[in-house]
Design an enzyme around this catalytic site. Structure first.
Site, PDB file in Angstrom:
ATOM      1  CB  SER A  50      -0.944   0.002   1.202  1.00 40.46           C
ATOM      2  OG  SER A  50      -0.213  -0.009   2.418  1.00 40.46           O
ATOM      3  CD  GLU A  71      -6.760  -9.110 -23.132  1.00 38.51           C
ATOM      4  OE1 GLU A  71      -5.736  -9.203 -22.431  1.00 38.51           O
ATOM      5  OE2 GLU A  71      -7.119  -9.985 -23.946  1.00 38.51           O
ATOM      6  NE  ARG A  76     -12.705  -4.371 -13.324  1.00 38.35           N
ATOM      7  CZ  ARG A  76     -13.684  -5.124 -12.849  1.00 38.35           C
ATOM      8  NH1 ARG A  76     -14.241  -4.824 -11.702  1.00 38.35           N
ATOM      9  NH2 ARG A  76     -14.099  -6.184 -13.503  1.00 38.35           N
ATOM     10  CG  ASN A 163      -1.787   2.695  -7.296  1.00 41.06           C
ATOM     11  OD1 ASN A 163      -1.187   1.629  -7.280  1.00 41.06           O
ATOM     12  ND2 ASN A 163      -3.082   2.796  -6.965  1.00 41.06           N
ATOM     13  NE  ARG A 174      -3.606  -7.849 -18.583  1.00 41.12           N
ATOM     14  CZ  ARG A 174      -4.706  -8.465 -18.974  1.00 41.12           C
ATOM     15  NH1 ARG A 174      -4.634  -9.410 -19.888  1.00 41.12           N
ATOM     16  NH2 ARG A 174      -5.876  -8.166 -18.442  1.00 41.12           N
TER      17      ARG A 174
END
Length: 208
Positions: A50, A71, A76, A163, A174
């Site tokens: 975080s 994709e 999100r 971020n 990916r």
């Protein structure tokens, strides 16, 4: 495809955020080696991920296909602003036919389409592009309806903000050889576009 990093958060923002937890500001070296190591140690090694969310990157991505865009949107925790298909389709109205499917017309189609390593797929994409052109220029179909006939390979242009924690997840998934080839290329391009002094945080995410 072209990827440009337009803006990014300085590393010392993350190191100062981490030092807030332990009130260890006196050990800071103002974004130097100590602070860089702190971010990596806490965020990557100790998995307090975080803390990496304090680092944000703003990219411009040109030439990504609509299929790959779908994709990308599955990641999100990110923000996307995408070129409207209304304006995209204006570009196609005045161009000449892409038929016959010869070398010249296939090369012209690359202005609008992402080509893959399969000749037959590329030819079918160009035929879909030609059908779309006919809808717009010969049948005067409105853009909002015509966009339903857009091929997945049609190129788009977007602003993309993410971020560091989410970017690590994106690069990990990916850059795998199991990912869509275009997404592998995008992952590599995003990493390459990062400022050099930030890349050390993401090197372990790349699969090849």
């Amino acid at each position: 495809m072209e990827v440009i990093c337009k803006h990014y958060t300085p590393l010392d923002i993350a190191s100062q955020a981490i030092r807030t937890c332990w009130q260890s500001f006196e050990y800071s070296d103002d974004g130097g080696c100590k602070d860089r190591d702190l971010i990596h140690r806490v965020g990557n090694i100790f998995r307090h991920s975080s803390t990496l969310e304090h680092l944000y990157y703003n990219f411009e991505i040109k030439g990504l296909s609509r299929g790959a865009l779908q994709e990308l949107s599955r990641h999100r925790i990110a923000s996307l602003s995408v070129k409207s298909s209304r304006y995209t389709l204006r570009e196609l109205k005045e161009v000449e036919s892409f038929l016959p499917l010869n070398e010249t017309n296939l090369e012209r189609a690359k202005e609008f389409l992402v080509f893959v390593d399969d000749e037959k797929v590329n030819e079918m994409s160009v035929l879909a592009l030609e059908n779309l052109r006919v809808l717009l220029s010969e049948h005067n179909i409105k853009n909002d309806l015509a966009k339903y006939a857009m091929p997945e390979s049609y190129k788009t242009h977007l602003a993309y903000s993410i971020n560091a924690r989410s970017l690590q997840n994106l690069l990990t998934l990916r850059s795998s050889n199991k990912a869509l080839k275009e997404m592998q290329d995008l992952a590599k391009a995003l990493f390459d576009a990062l400022p050099y002094e930030h890349q050390y945080l993401f090197e372990d995410c790349l699969k090849h």
